[in-house]
Design a protein around this motif. Structure first.
Motif, PDB file in Angstrom:
ATOM      1  N   GLY A  51       0.809  -1.405  -0.170  1.00 55.00           N
ATOM      2  CA  GLY A  51       0.339   0.213   0.125  1.00 55.00           C
ATOM      3  C   GLY A  51       1.107   1.119  -0.127  1.00 55.00           C
ATOM      4  O   GLY A  51       1.747   1.346  -0.487  1.00 55.00           O
ATOM      5  N   PRO A  59      -2.646  10.870  -6.965  1.00 56.30           N
ATOM      6  CA  PRO A  59      -3.838   9.615  -7.091  1.00 56.30           C
ATOM      7  C   PRO A  59      -4.384  10.503  -9.130  1.00 56.30           C
ATOM      8  O   PRO A  59      -5.745  10.036  -9.175  1.00 56.30           O
ATOM      9  CB  PRO A  59      -4.974  10.306  -6.644  1.00 56.30           C
ATOM     10  CG  PRO A  59      -4.195  12.133  -5.780  1.00 56.30           C
ATOM     11  CD  PRO A  59      -2.585  11.916  -6.154  1.00 56.30           C
ATOM     12  N   GLY A  62      -5.894   7.178 -10.693  1.00 55.41           N
ATOM     13  CA  GLY A  62      -6.428   6.261  -9.464  1.00 55.41           C
ATOM     14  C   GLY A  62      -5.847   5.074  -9.336  1.00 55.41           C
ATOM     15  O   GLY A  62      -6.482   3.810  -9.366  1.00 55.41           O
ATOM     16  N   ASN A  66      -5.729   0.848  -5.915  1.00 51.14           N
ATOM     17  CA  ASN A  66      -6.051   0.104  -6.762  1.00 51.14           C
ATOM     18  C   ASN A  66      -4.100  -0.688  -6.518  1.00 51.14           C
ATOM     19  O   ASN A  66      -4.181  -2.423  -6.254  1.00 51.14           O
ATOM     20  CB  ASN A  66      -5.924  -0.145  -8.044  1.00 51.14           C
ATOM     21  CG  ASN A  66      -7.498  -0.207  -8.295  1.00 51.14           C
ATOM     22  OD1 ASN A  66      -8.124  -0.527  -8.371  1.00 51.14           O
ATOM     23  ND2 ASN A  66      -7.868   1.495  -8.712  1.00 51.14           N
TER      24      ASN A  66
END
Ligand SMILES: Cc1cc2nc3c(=O)[nH]c(=O)nc-3n(C[C@H](O)[C@H](O)[C@H](O)COP(=O)(O)OP(=O)(O)OC[C@H]3O[C@@H](n4cnc5c(N)ncnc54)[C@H](O)[C@@H]3O)c2cc1C
Length: 153
Positions: A51, A59, A62, A66
């Protein structure tokens, strides 16, 4: 903009686009900073970073969460093999770290490129750049590459 207000945001939009937005219709507002960080390694002994702890990307595409989910999805079978089956997973962990770091680096590069393309430019430079892109984009192979890059594929 560290403490955004509806008025300041509307002014920013007007300055950059010439469009006047209705300040009174704002229902929520938040601001965030863009970070790009990549841990030098994701695995050290029995410690694994996944993560945002391992990778922070802009960002714009996006991709951040994911990437994190994909890290977790790949890590679970390795943990399972170790804890349930008692396997020595040192090699799998090392390969996992390399693979996921490469994926994060690719996403970070693409997001960075998209960020760079979205940065404000002097009007004349922007017009020239858009004209050039318009022409180059007419070539199908280039068009497809740009489309894939912009949609983070
Ligand atoms: C504006 C914006 C839009 C985004 N849009 C998308 C999108 O469309 N798609 C996408 O995939 N990603 C998107 N992302 C990225 C996504 O939000 C992050 O990649 C994701 O939230 C990272 O999840 P994480 O669990 O790794 O880390 P985090 O969400 O940062 O969670 C870490 C948690 O650990 C807690 N914590 C920290 N230190 C400690 C401690 N010492 N003890 C206990 N708890 C601690 C923190 O409080 C936090 O709750 C966006 C990000 C931003 C800023």
């Amino acid at each position: 903009m560290s403490s955004p207000t509806p008025g300041a945001l509307a002014q920013l939009i007007a300055d950059r686009t010439g469009v006047a937005v209705d300040v009174g219709s704002t229902s929520m507002l938040s601001a965030f900073d863009v970070y790009r960080r990549l841990a030098q390694r994701f695995v050290a002994g029995r410690t694994v970073l996944i993560g945002d702890a391992a990778h922070q990307v802009s960002p714009i595409g996006g991709q951040g969460m994911n990437l994190g989910w994909l890290d977790a999805t790949e890590l679970v079978p390795i943990i399972r093999a170790s804890l349930v089956d008692g396997d020595d997973v040192g090699r799998e962990l090392a390969a996992f770290g390399v693979r996921r770091r490469r994926a994060a680096a690719t996403a970070a590069r693409q997001a960075h490129l998209n960020m760079a393309l979205g940065r404000p430019l002097p009007r004349r430079v922007l017009t020239a750049r858009n004209a050039l892109f318009g022409r180059v984009n007419a070539v199908p192979a280039v068009h497809n590459t740009i489309a894939r890059t912009f949609t983070m594929q």
